[in-house]
Design a protein around this motif. Structure first.
Motif, PDB file in Angstrom:
ATOM      1  N   ARG A  39       3.851  73.181  16.816  1.00  0.00           N
ATOM      2  CA  ARG A  39       4.016  71.727  16.926  1.00  0.00           C
ATOM      3  C   ARG A  39       2.656  71.146  17.278  1.00  0.00           C
ATOM      4  NH1 ARG A  39       5.172  67.970  21.122  1.00  0.00           N
ATOM      5  NH2 ARG A  39       6.503  66.250  20.466  1.00  0.00           N
ATOM      6  N   PRO A 131      16.740  65.704  25.385  1.00  0.00           N
ATOM      7  CA  PRO A 131      16.223  66.416  26.547  1.00  0.00           C
ATOM      8  C   PRO A 131      17.327  66.743  27.549  1.00  0.00           C
ATOM      9  CG  PRO A 131      15.681  64.082  26.717  1.00  0.00           C
ATOM     10  CD  PRO A 131      16.299  64.284  25.366  1.00  0.00           C
ATOM     11  N   THR A 135      11.238  65.283  31.366  1.00  0.00           N
ATOM     12  CA  THR A 135      10.011  65.941  30.925  1.00  0.00           C
ATOM     13  C   THR A 135       8.885  64.934  30.823  1.00  0.00           C
ATOM     14  OG1 THR A 135       8.959  67.236  29.172  1.00  0.00           O
ATOM     15  CG2 THR A 135      10.642  65.662  28.480  1.00  0.00           C
ATOM     16  N   THR A 137       6.255  65.924  28.913  1.00  0.00           N
ATOM     17  CA  THR A 137       5.543  66.449  27.743  1.00  0.00           C
ATOM     18  C   THR A 137       5.635  65.504  26.554  1.00  0.00           C
ATOM     19  OG1 THR A 137       5.947  68.692  28.501  1.00  0.00           O
ATOM     20  CG2 THR A 137       5.371  68.427  26.188  1.00  0.00           C
ATOM     21  N   LYS A 138       6.769  64.843  26.409  1.00  0.00           N
ATOM     22  CA  LYS A 138       6.939  63.905  25.297  1.00  0.00           C
ATOM     23  C   LYS A 138       7.440  62.581  25.868  1.00  0.00           C
ATOM     24  CE  LYS A 138       9.300  63.034  20.944  1.00  0.00           C
ATOM     25  NZ  LYS A 138      10.013  63.532  19.786  1.00  0.00           N
ATOM     26  N   LEU A 141      11.529  59.414  25.163  1.00  0.00           N
ATOM     27  CA  LEU A 141      12.805  60.103  24.962  1.00  0.00           C
ATOM     28  C   LEU A 141      13.941  59.362  25.675  1.00  0.00           C
ATOM     29  CD1 LEU A 141      11.611  63.777  25.483  1.00  0.00           C
ATOM     30  CD2 LEU A 141      12.551  62.818  23.374  1.00  0.00           C
ATOM     31  N   ILE A 164      16.422  72.116  25.265  1.00  0.00           N
ATOM     32  CA  ILE A 164      15.011  71.703  25.351  1.00  0.00           C
ATOM     33  C   ILE A 164      14.890  70.524  26.313  1.00  0.00           C
ATOM     34  CG2 ILE A 164      15.206  70.164  23.329  1.00  0.00           C
ATOM     35  CD1 ILE A 164      12.267  70.908  22.669  1.00  0.00           C
ATOM     36  N   GLY A 165      13.716  70.422  26.916  1.00  0.00           N
ATOM     37  CA  GLY A 165      13.405  69.290  27.775  1.00  0.00           C
ATOM     38  C   GLY A 165      13.435  69.665  29.242  1.00  0.00           C
ATOM     39  N   GLY A 166      12.250  69.837  29.835  1.00  0.00           N
ATOM     40  CA  GLY A 166      12.166  70.128  31.264  1.00  0.00           C
ATOM     41  C   GLY A 166      12.748  71.465  31.660  1.00  0.00           C
ATOM     42  N   VAL A 167      12.821  72.390  30.712  1.00  0.00           N
ATOM     43  CA  VAL A 167      13.436  73.690  31.015  1.00  0.00           C
ATOM     44  C   VAL A 167      12.464  74.543  31.833  1.00  0.00           C
ATOM     45  CG1 VAL A 167      14.344  75.836  30.049  1.00  0.00           C
ATOM     46  CG2 VAL A 167      14.874  73.642  28.946  1.00  0.00           C
ATOM     47  N   ALA A 184      14.004  76.195  24.628  1.00  0.00           N
ATOM     48  CA  ALA A 184      12.680  75.882  24.067  1.00  0.00           C
ATOM     49  C   ALA A 184      11.836  75.271  25.176  1.00  0.00           C
ATOM     50  CB  ALA A 184      12.820  74.904  22.904  1.00  0.00           C
ATOM     51  N   VAL A 185      10.621  75.762  25.302  1.00  0.00           N
ATOM     52  CA  VAL A 185       9.751  75.287  26.382  1.00  0.00           C
ATOM     53  C   VAL A 185       8.361  74.957  25.857  1.00  0.00           C
ATOM     54  CG1 VAL A 185      10.991  76.619  28.146  1.00  0.00           C
ATOM     55  CG2 VAL A 185       8.958  77.611  27.061  1.00  0.00           C
ATOM     56  N   VAL A 186       7.784  73.939  26.456  1.00  0.00           N
ATOM     57  CA  VAL A 186       6.358  73.665  26.297  1.00  0.00           C
ATOM     58  C   VAL A 186       5.700  73.917  27.649  1.00  0.00           C
ATOM     59  CG1 VAL A 186       4.591  71.995  25.642  1.00  0.00           C
ATOM     60  CG2 VAL A 186       6.825  71.918  24.520  1.00  0.00           C
ATOM     61  N   GLY A 187       5.942  73.014  28.593  1.00  0.00           N
ATOM     62  CA  GLY A 187       5.220  73.040  29.858  1.00  0.00           C
ATOM     63  C   GLY A 187       5.476  74.275  30.707  1.00  0.00           C
TER      64      GLY A 187
HETATM   65  C1  LIG Z   1       9.471  67.962  21.921  1.00  0.00           C
HETATM   66  C2  LIG Z   1      10.547  67.650  22.866  1.00  0.00           C
HETATM   67  N1  LIG Z   1      11.721  67.112  22.432  1.00  0.00           N
HETATM   68  C3  LIG Z   1      12.596  66.908  23.413  1.00  0.00           C
HETATM   69  S1  LIG Z   1      11.972  67.351  24.939  1.00  0.00           S
HETATM   70  C4  LIG Z   1      10.500  67.857  24.219  1.00  0.00           C
HETATM   71  C5  LIG Z   1       9.362  68.401  25.004  1.00  0.00           C
HETATM   72  C6  LIG Z   1       9.751  69.564  25.862  1.00  0.00           C
HETATM   73  O1  LIG Z   1       8.641  69.943  26.647  1.00  0.00           O
HETATM   74  P1  LIG Z   1       8.838  70.591  28.086  1.00  0.00           P
HETATM   75  O2  LIG Z   1       9.400  71.953  27.912  1.00  0.00           O
HETATM   76  O3  LIG Z   1       7.422  70.635  28.646  1.00  0.00           O
HETATM   77  O4  LIG Z   1       9.705  69.668  28.875  1.00  0.00           O
END
Ligand SMILES: Cc1ncsc1CCOP(=O)(O)O
Ligand SMILES: Cc1ncc(COP(=O)(O)OP(=O)(O)O)c(N)n1
Ligand SMILES: [Mg+2]
Length: 208
Positions: A39, A131, A135, A137-138, A141, A164-167, A184-187
């Motif tokens: 992404r 979410p 979060t 990160t985005k 939302l 997804i979202g703040g996981v 699914a995680v980003v941060g």
């Molecule tokens: C792309 C996206 N879509 C919904 S929440 C999100 C970002 C999630 O990132 P994080 O895991 O850091 O909260």
């Protein structure tokens, strides 16, 4: 169709982040349980997305991990990724399925049961639902749906639901109890001081 891993690592390409460094730490730990979703920021060029996705595909291959591409399905095809992920502002799910073909993994974003069922009917092979929690990160939302919202979606479909979202590691048990197949995680990984260790903790929480 390829099987789906439970830990989805979404690349963090914001300034100062190190998406490939995080991936190199996570891969030997999560191996085939890892799905890497490439992404990039909206203002990134297709060439930048392609170069990142090409590297991710190459890194994933020896571990049996899966690479998906967010939004830019032509990039997914160009790098021979396993599939892609689309949301409300991307190609409609049925159109995305036509682009990727019957054998690809196709994720779709859903927030409520009706939209979730429609996405599956249109060809989604899994759903990204959230979410779930707040979060940073985005931006832009809607309010978080929490485990209760996730439970409503999971009860409406028969495909894997990815929260997804703040996981975080701590939130995984409640999300699983609500019906999440994976997260699914980003941060949680991009911001971790020890991504290998956090990957191990996430995998343990997802597979216990
Ligand atoms: C792309 C996206 N879509 C919904 S929440 C999100 C970002 C999630 O990132 P994080 O895991 O850091 O909260
Ligand atoms: C697993 C997963 N779930 C949801 C999303 C969000 O997709 P989308 O709503 O299209 O938003 P962007 O990520 O494109 O900004 C996702 N990427 N992955
Ligand atoms: Mg999108």
């Amino acid at each position: 169709m390829p099987s789906l891993g439970r830990l989805h690592l979404i690349t963090d390409t914001r300034p100062g982040r190190d998406p490939l460094g995080v991936l190199r730490a996570a891969l030997p730990v999560a191996r085939a349980e890892l799905v890497v979703q490439v992404r990039v920021e909206d203002d990134a060029s297709d060439r930048e997305a392609y170069e990142l996705a090409r590297q991710v595909v190459g890194l994933c291959r020896p571990y049996g991990a899966t690479c998906l591409v967010n939004d830019r399905l032509h990039v997914a095809l160009a790098v021979d990724a396993a599939g892609g992920h689309v949301g409300a502002e991307d190609l409609p799910v049925a159109a995305a399925r036509r682009v990727l073909g019957a054998g690809a993994l196709l994720g779709a974003t859903a927030r409520e049961p009706g939209g979730a069922a429609a996405a599956v009917a249109a060809g989604a092979s899994y759903l990204g639902v959230g979410p779930c929690h707040a979060t940073t990160t985005k931006s832009g939302l809607p309010d978080p749906i929490g485990p209760a919202g996730l439970r409503a979606v999971a009860g409406a479909v028969d495909v894997p639901v990815i929260a997804i979202g703040g996981v975080t590691v701590a939130s995984v048990p409640a999300l699983r109890a609500a019906g999440a197949y994976g997260v699914a995680v980003v941060g949680a990984l991009s911001g971790s001081p020890d991504p290998a260790r956090t990957t191990a903790e996430l995998i343990a929480a997802l597979t216990c």
